[in-house]
Write an enzyme that holds these catalytic residues in place. Structure first.
Site, short mmCIF file in Angstrom:
data_model
loop_
_atom_site.label_atom_id
_atom_site.label_comp_id
_atom_site.label_asym_id
_atom_site.label_seq_id
_atom_site.Cartn_x
_atom_site.Cartn_y
_atom_site.Cartn_z
N HIS A 66 0.82 -1.22 0.00
CA HIS A 66 0.00 0.00 0.00
C HIS A 66 0.85 1.27 0.00
O HIS A 66 0.34 2.35 -0.26
CB HIS A 66 -0.92 0.01 1.23
CG HIS A 66 -2.01 -1.02 1.15
ND1 HIS A 66 -3.32 -0.70 0.96
CD2 HIS A 66 -1.97 -2.38 1.19
CE1 HIS A 66 -4.05 -1.80 0.92
NE2 HIS A 66 -3.25 -2.84 1.05
N ASP A 94 3.34 9.53 -0.67
CA ASP A 94 2.20 8.73 -0.23
C ASP A 94 1.97 7.61 -1.25
O ASP A 94 2.10 7.84 -2.46
CB ASP A 94 0.94 9.62 -0.16
CG ASP A 94 -0.04 9.16 0.90
OD1 ASP A 94 -0.08 7.95 1.17
OD2 ASP A 94 -0.77 10.00 1.44
P1 ADP Z 1 -3.14 6.22 5.09
O1 ADP Z 1 -3.31 4.91 4.41
O2 ADP Z 1 -1.72 6.65 5.17
O3 ADP Z 1 -3.80 6.26 6.42
P2 ADP Z 1 -5.10 7.40 3.23
O4 ADP Z 1 -5.35 8.82 2.83
O5 ADP Z 1 -4.97 6.47 2.09
O6 ADP Z 1 -3.82 7.38 4.19
O7 ADP Z 1 -6.27 6.89 4.13
C1 ADP Z 1 -6.63 7.53 5.33
C2 ADP Z 1 -8.01 7.04 5.77
O8 ADP Z 1 -8.23 7.47 7.10
C3 ADP Z 1 -9.12 7.61 4.91
O9 ADP Z 1 -10.09 6.63 4.65
C4 ADP Z 1 -9.67 8.75 5.76
O10 ADP Z 1 -11.04 8.98 5.59
C5 ADP Z 1 -9.40 8.29 7.16
N1 ADP Z 1 -9.14 9.46 8.03
C6 ADP Z 1 -8.07 10.25 8.02
N2 ADP Z 1 -8.19 11.25 8.93
C7 ADP Z 1 -9.39 11.06 9.52
C8 ADP Z 1 -10.10 11.75 10.57
N3 ADP Z 1 -9.62 12.81 11.21
N4 ADP Z 1 -11.30 11.25 10.92
C9 ADP Z 1 -11.79 10.17 10.31
N5 ADP Z 1 -11.17 9.49 9.33
C10 ADP Z 1 -9.99 9.92 8.95
O1 F6P Z 2 -1.25 2.36 4.13
C1 F6P Z 2 -0.32 2.41 5.10
C2 F6P Z 2 -0.77 1.96 6.48
O2 F6P Z 2 0.24 1.46 7.26
C3 F6P Z 2 -1.84 0.93 6.44
O3 F6P Z 2 -1.32 -0.38 6.53
C4 F6P Z 2 -2.73 1.36 7.55
O4 F6P Z 2 -4.05 1.36 7.08
C5 F6P Z 2 -2.47 2.82 7.78
O5 F6P Z 2 -1.25 3.09 7.18
C6 F6P Z 2 -2.57 3.19 9.24
O6 F6P Z 2 -1.44 2.78 9.97
P1 F6P Z 2 -1.45 1.90 11.30
O7 F6P Z 2 -2.08 0.60 10.95
O8 F6P Z 2 -0.03 1.80 11.69
O9 F6P Z 2 -2.29 2.66 12.28
#
Ligand code: ADP
Ligand code: F6P
Length: 471
Positions: free
Chosen positions: A170, A382
Protein backbone atom coordinates in the site's frame (compact mmCIF):
# COMPACT_ATOMS: atom_id res chain seq x y z
CA UNK A 1 -12.87 -12.39 -8.64
CA UNK A 2 -16.59 -12.72 -9.32
CA UNK A 3 -19.12 -13.35 -6.60
CA UNK A 4 -19.70 -16.81 -8.10
CA UNK A 5 -16.03 -17.75 -7.75
CA UNK A 6 -15.86 -20.63 -5.26
CA UNK A 7 -12.45 -19.62 -3.89
CA UNK A 8 -12.59 -17.72 -0.64
CA UNK A 9 -10.64 -14.52 -0.35
CA UNK A 10 -8.36 -14.54 2.71
CA UNK A 11 -6.95 -11.08 3.36
CA UNK A 12 -4.07 -10.86 5.83
CA UNK A 13 -2.92 -7.50 7.15
CA UNK A 14 -1.25 -6.16 10.24
CA UNK A 15 -4.34 -4.20 11.25
CA UNK A 16 -7.88 -5.54 11.35
CA UNK A 17 -10.89 -3.30 10.70
CA UNK A 18 -11.44 -3.36 14.46
CA UNK A 19 -9.34 -2.65 17.51
CA UNK A 20 -10.13 -4.49 20.74
CA UNK A 21 -9.75 -2.24 23.80
CA UNK A 22 -10.54 -2.44 27.48
CA UNK A 23 -12.39 0.63 28.70
CA UNK A 24 -13.85 1.05 32.20
CA UNK A 25 -13.33 -2.67 32.83
CA UNK A 26 -15.28 -3.73 29.69
CA UNK A 27 -13.89 -5.06 26.41
CA UNK A 28 -15.03 -3.01 23.41
CA UNK A 29 -14.62 -3.05 19.64
CA UNK A 30 -13.52 0.24 18.06
CA UNK A 31 -13.08 0.92 14.33
CA UNK A 32 -9.54 0.57 12.93
CA UNK A 33 -8.21 3.62 11.08
CA UNK A 34 -6.26 4.21 7.90
CA UNK A 35 -6.41 3.73 4.15
CA UNK A 36 -6.03 -0.04 4.18
CA UNK A 37 -9.09 -0.50 6.38
CA UNK A 38 -11.17 1.94 4.29
CA UNK A 39 -10.27 0.14 1.07
CA UNK A 40 -10.55 -3.49 2.20
CA UNK A 41 -13.73 -3.33 4.32
CA UNK A 42 -16.15 -3.08 1.35
CA UNK A 43 -14.18 -5.80 -0.46
CA UNK A 44 -14.48 -8.29 2.41
CA UNK A 45 -18.17 -7.43 2.84
CA UNK A 46 -18.81 -8.27 -0.79
CA UNK A 47 -16.73 -11.46 -0.97
CA UNK A 48 -17.60 -12.74 2.51
CA UNK A 49 -14.17 -14.28 3.00
CA UNK A 50 -11.94 -13.93 6.01
CA UNK A 51 -9.67 -11.15 7.29
CA UNK A 52 -6.71 -12.15 9.46
CA UNK A 53 -4.75 -9.60 11.51
CA UNK A 54 -3.72 -8.08 14.80
CA UNK A 55 -6.74 -7.03 16.91
CA UNK A 56 -4.74 -4.33 18.72
CA UNK A 57 -4.48 -6.37 21.94
CA UNK A 58 -2.74 -9.39 23.47
CA UNK A 59 -4.15 -12.82 24.31
CA UNK A 60 -5.89 -11.67 27.49
CA UNK A 61 -8.95 -10.30 25.63
CA UNK A 62 -12.07 -12.50 25.18
CA UNK A 63 -11.47 -12.48 21.45
CA UNK A 64 -13.71 -15.36 20.37
CA UNK A 65 -16.86 -13.77 21.64
CA UNK A 66 -16.04 -10.30 20.25
CA UNK A 67 -15.05 -11.67 16.88
CA UNK A 68 -18.18 -13.82 16.57
CA UNK A 69 -20.29 -10.72 17.20
CA UNK A 70 -18.41 -8.90 14.44
CA UNK A 71 -18.92 -11.77 11.94
CA UNK A 72 -22.65 -11.73 12.62
CA UNK A 73 -22.89 -8.00 12.00
CA UNK A 74 -20.56 -7.67 9.00
CA UNK A 75 -21.05 -10.95 7.16
CA UNK A 76 -17.40 -12.06 7.04
CA UNK A 77 -15.08 -13.71 9.55
CA UNK A 78 -12.01 -12.47 11.37
CA UNK A 79 -8.89 -14.43 12.32
CA UNK A 80 -6.83 -12.85 15.09
CA UNK A 81 -3.09 -12.72 15.75
CA UNK A 82 -2.67 -11.20 19.23
CA UNK A 83 0.72 -9.57 19.90
CA UNK A 84 2.55 -9.02 23.18
CA UNK A 85 3.57 -5.53 24.24
CA UNK A 86 7.20 -6.33 23.39
CA UNK A 87 6.27 -7.50 19.90
CA UNK A 88 4.26 -4.34 19.32
CA UNK A 89 7.30 -2.27 20.32
CA UNK A 90 9.84 -4.16 18.21
CA UNK A 91 7.91 -5.42 15.18
CA UNK A 92 5.19 -2.74 14.74
CA UNK A 93 6.59 0.48 16.22
CA UNK A 94 10.19 -0.57 15.62
CA UNK A 95 10.95 -2.35 12.35
CA UNK A 96 7.67 -1.53 10.56
CA UNK A 97 7.35 2.11 11.55
CA UNK A 98 10.88 3.28 12.39
CA UNK A 99 12.71 1.44 9.58
CA UNK A 100 10.49 0.39 6.67
CA UNK A 101 8.00 3.26 6.83
CA UNK A 102 10.52 6.14 6.60
CA UNK A 103 12.79 4.25 4.17
CA UNK A 104 9.96 3.44 1.77
CA UNK A 105 8.79 7.08 1.94
CA UNK A 106 12.29 8.34 0.95
CA UNK A 107 13.10 9.68 4.46
CA UNK A 108 16.39 7.90 5.10
CA UNK A 109 17.35 10.39 7.84
CA UNK A 110 14.49 9.12 10.04
CA UNK A 111 15.38 5.41 9.72
CA UNK A 112 16.63 3.28 12.59
CA UNK A 113 18.41 0.04 11.71
CA UNK A 114 18.08 -2.17 14.78
CA UNK A 115 18.79 -5.93 14.77
CA UNK A 116 16.40 -6.66 17.64
CA UNK A 117 13.57 -4.97 15.72
CA UNK A 118 14.47 -7.04 12.67
CA UNK A 119 14.36 -10.32 14.61
CA UNK A 120 10.92 -9.44 15.97
CA UNK A 121 9.73 -8.68 12.43
CA UNK A 122 10.89 -12.13 11.25
CA UNK A 123 9.25 -13.82 14.24
CA UNK A 124 5.90 -12.02 13.94
CA UNK A 125 5.73 -12.72 10.19
CA UNK A 126 6.26 -16.40 11.05
CA UNK A 127 3.38 -16.25 13.56
CA UNK A 128 1.02 -14.61 11.07
CA UNK A 129 1.91 -17.40 8.63
CA UNK A 130 1.19 -20.11 11.20
CA UNK A 131 -2.23 -18.70 12.06
CA UNK A 132 -3.08 -18.28 8.37
CA UNK A 133 -1.91 -21.80 7.43
CA UNK A 134 -4.28 -23.25 10.05
CA UNK A 135 -7.28 -21.30 8.84
CA UNK A 136 -7.19 -21.80 5.07
CA UNK A 137 -8.61 -24.44 2.75
CA UNK A 138 -6.82 -25.71 -0.35
CA UNK A 139 -8.70 -23.51 -2.85
CA UNK A 140 -8.50 -20.25 -0.92
CA UNK A 141 -6.69 -17.28 -2.34
CA UNK A 142 -4.34 -15.79 0.26
CA UNK A 143 -3.80 -12.09 -0.21
CA UNK A 144 -1.21 -10.51 2.12
CA UNK A 145 -1.29 -6.73 2.56
CA UNK A 146 1.42 -4.18 3.14
CA UNK A 147 4.94 -3.63 4.40
CA UNK A 148 4.46 -5.14 7.86
CA UNK A 149 4.14 -8.65 6.36
CA UNK A 150 6.61 -8.85 3.47
CA UNK A 151 8.17 -12.13 4.72
CA UNK A 152 4.90 -14.03 5.02
CA UNK A 153 5.07 -15.64 1.57
CA UNK A 154 8.29 -17.51 2.37
CA UNK A 155 7.03 -18.60 5.79
CA UNK A 156 3.79 -19.93 4.30
CA UNK A 157 5.73 -21.93 1.70
CA UNK A 158 7.96 -23.37 4.47
CA UNK A 159 4.78 -24.55 6.17
CA UNK A 160 3.85 -26.42 2.98
CA UNK A 161 1.09 -24.05 1.86
CA UNK A 162 0.43 -24.59 -1.88
CA UNK A 163 -2.35 -22.02 -2.32
CA UNK A 164 -1.97 -19.11 -4.71
CA UNK A 165 -0.24 -16.35 -2.74
CA UNK A 166 -0.53 -12.67 -3.59
CA UNK A 167 0.91 -9.55 -2.00
CA UNK A 168 -0.04 -5.89 -2.31
CA UNK A 169 2.11 -3.00 -1.05
CA UNK A 170 0.00 0.00 0.00
CA UNK A 171 2.99 2.33 0.42
CA UNK A 172 5.60 3.38 -2.18
CA UNK A 173 8.52 1.10 -3.09
CA UNK A 174 11.82 3.06 -2.93
CA UNK A 175 14.48 3.49 -5.59
CA UNK A 176 17.48 1.13 -5.70
CA UNK A 177 19.74 3.82 -4.19
CA UNK A 178 17.57 3.98 -1.08
CA UNK A 179 16.63 0.32 -0.84
CA UNK A 180 20.33 -0.67 -0.88
CA UNK A 181 20.81 0.98 2.51
CA UNK A 182 18.61 -1.59 4.25
CA UNK A 183 20.85 -4.18 5.97
CA UNK A 184 18.15 -6.86 5.43
CA UNK A 185 17.37 -5.98 1.81
CA UNK A 186 18.09 -9.45 0.45
CA UNK A 187 15.74 -11.15 2.92
CA UNK A 188 12.97 -8.67 2.08
CA UNK A 189 13.46 -9.05 -1.68
CA UNK A 190 13.62 -12.83 -1.54
CA UNK A 191 10.58 -12.83 0.76
CA UNK A 192 8.55 -10.84 -1.75
CA UNK A 193 9.61 -13.12 -4.58
CA UNK A 194 7.99 -16.08 -2.79
CA UNK A 195 4.55 -14.74 -3.73
CA UNK A 196 2.98 -15.60 -7.09
CA UNK A 197 1.82 -12.04 -7.66
CA UNK A 198 3.27 -8.86 -6.18
CA UNK A 199 1.26 -5.66 -6.65
CA UNK A 200 2.22 -2.01 -6.26
CA UNK A 201 0.25 1.23 -6.34
CA UNK A 202 1.98 2.91 -9.29
CA UNK A 203 4.09 2.14 -12.33
CA UNK A 204 6.98 3.98 -10.65
CA UNK A 205 6.84 1.60 -7.62
CA UNK A 206 6.69 -1.44 -9.89
CA UNK A 207 9.72 -0.21 -11.85
CA UNK A 208 11.65 0.49 -8.64
CA UNK A 209 10.99 -3.04 -7.39
CA UNK A 210 11.95 -4.67 -10.69
CA UNK A 211 15.15 -2.58 -10.81
CA UNK A 212 16.09 -3.66 -7.25
CA UNK A 213 15.37 -7.34 -7.95
CA UNK A 214 17.35 -7.35 -11.22
CA UNK A 215 20.32 -5.54 -9.72
CA UNK A 216 20.53 -7.44 -6.44
CA UNK A 217 19.57 -10.98 -7.45
CA UNK A 218 21.93 -12.50 -10.00
CA UNK A 219 20.38 -14.63 -12.75
CA UNK A 220 16.90 -13.14 -12.47
CA UNK A 221 15.33 -12.48 -15.88
CA UNK A 222 12.56 -9.93 -16.50
CA UNK A 223 9.92 -10.11 -19.23
CA UNK A 224 8.10 -6.82 -19.46
CA UNK A 225 4.45 -6.89 -20.55
CA UNK A 226 2.04 -3.97 -20.60
CA UNK A 227 0.19 -4.84 -17.42
CA UNK A 228 2.79 -6.91 -15.59
CA UNK A 229 6.47 -7.83 -15.54
CA UNK A 230 7.36 -11.50 -15.04
CA UNK A 231 10.53 -12.14 -13.00
CA UNK A 232 12.00 -15.62 -13.54
CA UNK A 233 14.84 -17.78 -12.33
CA UNK A 234 15.41 -21.50 -12.95
CA UNK A 235 12.67 -22.55 -10.53
CA UNK A 236 9.99 -19.91 -10.35
CA UNK A 237 8.12 -17.11 -12.06
CA UNK A 238 6.70 -14.16 -10.14
CA UNK A 239 4.29 -11.71 -11.69
CA UNK A 240 4.73 -8.06 -10.72
CA UNK A 241 2.14 -5.40 -11.54
CA UNK A 242 0.75 -2.02 -10.55
CA UNK A 243 -2.83 -1.75 -9.38
CA UNK A 244 -3.84 1.69 -8.06
CA UNK A 245 -6.12 1.16 -5.08
CA UNK A 246 -9.39 3.04 -4.72
CA UNK A 247 -12.53 3.50 -2.62
CA UNK A 248 -16.11 2.31 -2.87
CA UNK A 249 -17.20 5.33 -4.90
CA UNK A 250 -20.89 4.39 -4.80
CA UNK A 251 -20.94 4.18 -1.02
CA UNK A 252 -19.24 7.57 -0.50
CA UNK A 253 -21.30 9.23 -3.22
CA UNK A 254 -24.64 7.91 -1.92
CA UNK A 255 -23.93 8.69 1.71
CA UNK A 256 -22.74 12.19 0.79
CA UNK A 257 -26.08 12.83 -0.95
CA UNK A 258 -28.07 11.70 2.10
CA UNK A 259 -30.08 14.08 4.30
CA UNK A 260 -27.93 13.65 7.39
CA UNK A 261 -24.75 14.66 5.58
CA UNK A 262 -26.48 17.48 3.69
CA UNK A 263 -27.75 18.96 6.97
CA UNK A 264 -24.37 18.68 8.66
CA UNK A 265 -22.67 20.26 5.62
CA UNK A 266 -25.17 23.13 5.61
CA UNK A 267 -24.49 23.73 9.30
CA UNK A 268 -20.74 23.91 8.61
CA UNK A 269 -21.37 26.30 5.73
CA UNK A 270 -23.27 28.61 8.02
CA UNK A 271 -20.36 28.62 10.47
CA UNK A 272 -18.02 29.71 7.68
CA UNK A 273 -20.49 32.07 6.00
CA UNK A 274 -18.96 34.45 3.43
CA UNK A 275 -15.67 32.64 3.30
CA UNK A 276 -14.25 29.62 1.52
CA UNK A 277 -13.10 26.56 3.40
CA UNK A 278 -9.78 24.89 2.65
CA UNK A 279 -9.73 21.38 4.10
CA UNK A 280 -6.91 19.03 5.15
CA UNK A 281 -7.68 15.53 6.55
CA UNK A 282 -4.85 13.20 7.54
CA UNK A 283 -3.51 10.66 9.97
CA UNK A 284 -0.88 12.29 12.14
CA UNK A 285 2.14 11.33 10.05
CA UNK A 286 5.30 13.13 8.97
CA UNK A 287 4.83 11.81 5.42
CA UNK A 288 1.60 13.80 5.05
CA UNK A 289 3.40 17.16 4.85
CA UNK A 290 1.13 18.89 7.38
CA UNK A 291 3.70 21.42 8.72
CA UNK A 292 4.68 22.31 5.14
CA UNK A 293 0.96 22.76 4.36
CA UNK A 294 0.48 25.21 7.23
CA UNK A 295 3.57 27.11 6.09
CA UNK A 296 2.24 27.23 2.50
CA UNK A 297 -1.04 28.63 3.81
CA UNK A 298 0.91 31.23 5.79
CA UNK A 299 2.82 32.10 2.60
CA UNK A 300 -0.49 32.53 0.74
CA UNK A 301 -1.65 34.97 3.42
CA UNK A 302 1.64 36.88 3.09
CA UNK A 303 1.54 37.04 -0.70
CA UNK A 304 -2.20 37.59 -1.23
CA UNK A 305 -3.72 39.90 1.42
CA UNK A 306 -7.03 39.72 -0.47
CA UNK A 307 -7.45 36.25 1.09
CA UNK A 308 -7.54 37.64 4.65
CA UNK A 309 -10.93 37.09 6.20
CA UNK A 310 -12.07 35.23 3.06
CA UNK A 311 -10.45 31.82 3.44
CA UNK A 312 -9.89 29.50 6.44
CA UNK A 313 -7.87 26.31 6.61
CA UNK A 314 -9.60 23.53 8.54
CA UNK A 315 -7.02 20.86 9.33
CA UNK A 316 -8.30 17.61 10.86
CA UNK A 317 -5.71 15.19 12.15
CA UNK A 318 -6.48 11.71 13.47
CA UNK A 319 -4.02 10.42 16.13
CA UNK A 320 -1.79 7.63 14.85
CA UNK A 321 1.23 5.59 16.09
CA UNK A 322 1.29 7.70 19.22
CA UNK A 323 4.07 5.68 20.87
CA UNK A 324 6.61 6.45 18.13
CA UNK A 325 8.75 9.50 19.15
CA UNK A 326 8.70 11.12 15.67
CA UNK A 327 4.90 11.19 15.78
CA UNK A 328 4.89 12.78 19.23
CA UNK A 329 7.20 15.59 18.15
CA UNK A 330 5.11 16.19 15.02
CA UNK A 331 2.07 16.79 17.23
CA UNK A 332 3.97 19.42 19.23
CA UNK A 333 5.21 21.06 16.03
CA UNK A 334 1.65 21.36 14.66
CA UNK A 335 0.25 22.85 17.87
CA UNK A 336 3.00 25.43 17.83
CA UNK A 337 2.72 26.30 14.11
CA UNK A 338 -1.07 26.70 14.11
CA UNK A 339 -0.85 28.93 17.19
CA UNK A 340 1.91 31.08 15.68
CA UNK A 341 0.15 31.61 12.33
CA UNK A 342 -3.19 32.40 13.98
CA UNK A 343 -1.44 34.85 16.31
CA UNK A 344 0.18 36.54 13.33
CA UNK A 345 -2.82 36.88 10.99
CA UNK A 346 -5.99 36.31 13.04
CA UNK A 347 -8.54 39.13 13.37
CA UNK A 348 -11.77 39.48 15.37
CA UNK A 349 -14.27 37.32 13.47
CA UNK A 350 -11.67 35.39 11.43
CA UNK A 351 -9.43 32.52 12.57
CA UNK A 352 -7.08 31.56 9.71
CA UNK A 353 -6.42 27.96 10.87
CA UNK A 354 -8.94 25.72 12.63
CA UNK A 355 -7.07 22.68 13.86
CA UNK A 356 -8.78 19.55 15.23
CA UNK A 357 -6.85 16.56 16.60
CA UNK A 358 -9.42 13.76 16.50
CA UNK A 359 -11.18 11.20 14.36
CA UNK A 360 -14.49 12.13 12.70
CA UNK A 361 -17.35 9.68 12.18
CA UNK A 362 -18.39 8.99 8.58
CA UNK A 363 -21.27 11.51 8.52
CA UNK A 364 -19.10 14.33 9.87
CA UNK A 365 -16.21 13.40 7.58
CA UNK A 366 -18.48 13.50 4.51
CA UNK A 367 -20.08 16.75 5.68
CA UNK A 368 -16.63 18.34 5.90
CA UNK A 369 -15.75 17.07 2.41
CA UNK A 370 -19.05 18.39 1.02
CA UNK A 371 -18.76 21.76 2.69
CA UNK A 372 -15.15 22.49 1.73
CA UNK A 373 -14.69 24.48 -1.48
CA UNK A 374 -11.05 23.36 -1.67
CA UNK A 375 -9.14 20.29 -0.43
CA UNK A 376 -5.43 20.73 0.25
CA UNK A 377 -3.79 17.30 0.18
CA UNK A 378 -0.06 17.66 0.11
CA UNK A 379 1.87 14.58 1.32
CA UNK A 380 5.64 14.62 0.90
CA UNK A 381 5.25 11.03 -0.32
CA UNK A 382 2.20 8.73 -0.23
CA UNK A 383 1.41 5.28 -1.64
CA UNK A 384 -1.98 6.45 -2.95
CA UNK A 385 -3.89 8.82 -0.60
CA UNK A 386 -7.52 7.82 -0.36
CA UNK A 387 -8.58 11.11 1.25
CA UNK A 388 -8.13 12.73 -2.19
CA UNK A 389 -10.52 10.19 -3.74
CA UNK A 390 -13.00 10.42 -0.86
CA UNK A 391 -13.13 14.21 -1.21
CA UNK A 392 -14.02 13.95 -4.89
CA UNK A 393 -16.59 11.18 -4.33
CA UNK A 394 -18.28 13.39 -1.70
CA UNK A 395 -18.18 16.56 -3.86
CA UNK A 396 -21.61 15.73 -5.22
CA UNK A 397 -22.29 19.32 -6.36
CA UNK A 398 -19.09 19.27 -8.47
CA UNK A 399 -18.02 22.41 -6.69
CA UNK A 400 -14.79 21.39 -5.00
CA UNK A 401 -11.23 22.03 -6.15
CA UNK A 402 -8.60 19.41 -5.36
CA UNK A 403 -5.04 20.63 -4.72
CA UNK A 404 -2.88 17.52 -4.69
CA UNK A 405 0.80 16.75 -4.14
CA UNK A 406 2.59 15.42 -7.19
CA UNK A 407 4.21 12.88 -4.81
CA UNK A 408 0.96 11.11 -3.89
CA UNK A 409 0.28 7.90 -5.83
CA UNK A 410 -3.16 9.39 -6.61
CA UNK A 411 -1.50 12.07 -8.78
CA UNK A 412 -0.97 9.47 -11.56
CA UNK A 413 -4.73 9.12 -11.97
CA UNK A 414 -6.03 12.50 -10.74
CA UNK A 415 -3.30 14.78 -12.11
CA UNK A 416 -5.42 16.19 -14.94
CA UNK A 417 -8.38 17.34 -12.86
CA UNK A 418 -6.45 18.42 -9.76
CA UNK A 419 -4.07 21.35 -9.28
CA UNK A 420 -0.77 19.53 -8.75
CA UNK A 421 1.80 21.02 -6.38
CA UNK A 422 5.22 20.24 -5.00
CA UNK A 423 4.69 20.40 -1.20
CA UNK A 424 8.28 21.54 -0.65
CA UNK A 425 7.61 24.59 -2.87
CA UNK A 426 5.76 26.95 -0.53
CA UNK A 427 5.35 29.74 -3.09
CA UNK A 428 4.00 27.30 -5.70
CA UNK A 429 1.50 25.83 -3.23
CA UNK A 430 0.47 29.33 -2.11
CA UNK A 431 -0.16 30.23 -5.74
CA UNK A 432 -2.30 27.09 -6.19
CA UNK A 433 -4.36 28.10 -3.14
CA UNK A 434 -5.01 31.49 -4.67
CA UNK A 435 -5.85 29.93 -8.01
CA UNK A 436 -8.34 27.53 -6.40
CA UNK A 437 -9.90 30.38 -4.43
CA UNK A 438 -10.47 32.45 -7.56
CA UNK A 439 -11.37 29.57 -9.90
CA UNK A 440 -14.55 30.20 -11.86
CA UNK A 441 -17.54 27.96 -11.43
CA UNK A 442 -17.27 26.53 -14.95
CA UNK A 443 -13.68 25.37 -14.51
CA UNK A 444 -14.41 23.96 -11.05
CA UNK A 445 -17.27 21.90 -12.38
CA UNK A 446 -15.38 20.66 -15.42
CA UNK A 447 -12.41 19.52 -13.34
CA UNK A 448 -14.46 17.89 -10.60
CA UNK A 449 -16.66 16.01 -13.11
CA UNK A 450 -13.51 14.59 -14.67
CA UNK A 451 -12.13 13.53 -11.28
CA UNK A 452 -15.38 11.92 -10.16
CA UNK A 453 -15.82 10.03 -13.41
CA UNK A 454 -12.35 8.55 -13.10
CA UNK A 455 -12.85 7.44 -9.47
CA UNK A 456 -16.29 6.04 -10.27
CA UNK A 457 -14.81 3.97 -13.10
CA UNK A 458 -11.75 2.77 -11.16
CA UNK A 459 -13.46 1.92 -7.90
CA UNK A 460 -12.19 -0.53 -5.28
CA UNK A 461 -14.22 -3.48 -6.60
CA UNK A 462 -12.63 -3.08 -10.01
CA UNK A 463 -9.24 -2.97 -8.27
CA UNK A 464 -9.88 -6.38 -6.68
CA UNK A 465 -11.09 -7.93 -9.94
CA UNK A 466 -8.14 -6.57 -11.85
CA UNK A 467 -5.69 -7.78 -9.20
CA UNK A 468 -7.16 -11.26 -8.79
CA UNK A 469 -7.50 -11.76 -12.55
CA UNK A 470 -3.79 -11.05 -12.91
CA UNK A 471 -2.93 -14.08 -10.78
P1 ADP B 1 -3.14 6.22 5.09
O1 ADP B 1 -3.31 4.91 4.41
O2 ADP B 1 -1.72 6.65 5.17
O3 ADP B 1 -3.80 6.26 6.42
P2 ADP B 1 -5.10 7.40 3.23
O4 ADP B 1 -5.35 8.82 2.83
O5 ADP B 1 -4.97 6.47 2.09
O6 ADP B 1 -3.82 7.38 4.19
O7 ADP B 1 -6.27 6.89 4.13
C1 ADP B 1 -6.63 7.53 5.33
C2 ADP B 1 -8.01 7.04 5.77
O8 ADP B 1 -8.23 7.47 7.10
C3 ADP B 1 -9.12 7.61 4.91
O9 ADP B 1 -10.09 6.63 4.65
C4 ADP B 1 -9.67 8.75 5.76
O10 ADP B 1 -11.04 8.98 5.59
C5 ADP B 1 -9.40 8.29 7.16
N1 ADP B 1 -9.14 9.46 8.03
C6 ADP B 1 -8.07 10.25 8.02
N2 ADP B 1 -8.19 11.25 8.93
C7 ADP B 1 -9.39 11.06 9.52
C8 ADP B 1 -10.10 11.75 10.57
N3 ADP B 1 -9.62 12.81 11.21
N4 ADP B 1 -11.30 11.25 10.92
C9 ADP B 1 -11.79 10.17 10.31
N5 ADP B 1 -11.17 9.49 9.33
C10 ADP B 1 -9.99 9.92 8.95
O1 F6P C 1 -1.25 2.36 4.13
C1 F6P C 1 -0.32 2.41 5.10
C2 F6P C 1 -0.77 1.96 6.48
O2 F6P C 1 0.24 1.46 7.26
C3 F6P C 1 -1.84 0.93 6.44
O3 F6P C 1 -1.32 -0.38 6.53
C4 F6P C 1 -2.73 1.36 7.55
O4 F6P C 1 -4.05 1.36 7.08
C5 F6P C 1 -2.47 2.82 7.78
O5 F6P C 1 -1.25 3.09 7.18
C6 F6P C 1 -2.57 3.19 9.24
O6 F6P C 1 -1.44 2.78 9.97
P1 F6P C 1 -1.45 1.90 11.30
O7 F6P C 1 -2.08 0.60 10.95
O8 F6P C 1 -0.03 1.80 11.69
O9 F6P C 1 -2.29 2.66 12.28
Amino acid sequence: MSNKDSRRLIAVSNRLPIVVKEEDGRWQLAAGAGGLVTALSPVLKRHRGMWIGWPGCDEAAPLEELVARFAEQEGYRLGTVPLTQEEVEDYYEGFSNMTLWPLFHDLLGLCQFNAQHWRAYVEVNRRFAEVTAKKIAREDLVWVQDYQLMLMGGRLRELGVKNPLAFFLHIPFPSLDLFRRLPWKMEILRGLLEFDLVGFQTLRDRRNFVACARELIPGLRAEVHRRTTVLRDEERAVRVGHFPISIDFGEFNNQARGREVADAAWYLHEKFANRQLLLGVDRLDYTKGIPERLLAFERALELYPELHGKLSLLQIVVPSRTQVPEYQSLKEQLDQLAGRINGRFGEPGWIPIHYMFRSLDRVQLLAHYRAAEIALITPLRDGMNLVAKEYCAASVDNNGVLILSEFAGAAEELGKGALLVNPYDLDGTAEAIRRAYTMEQGERQRRMRMLRASIQRNNVHRWVDYFVNSL
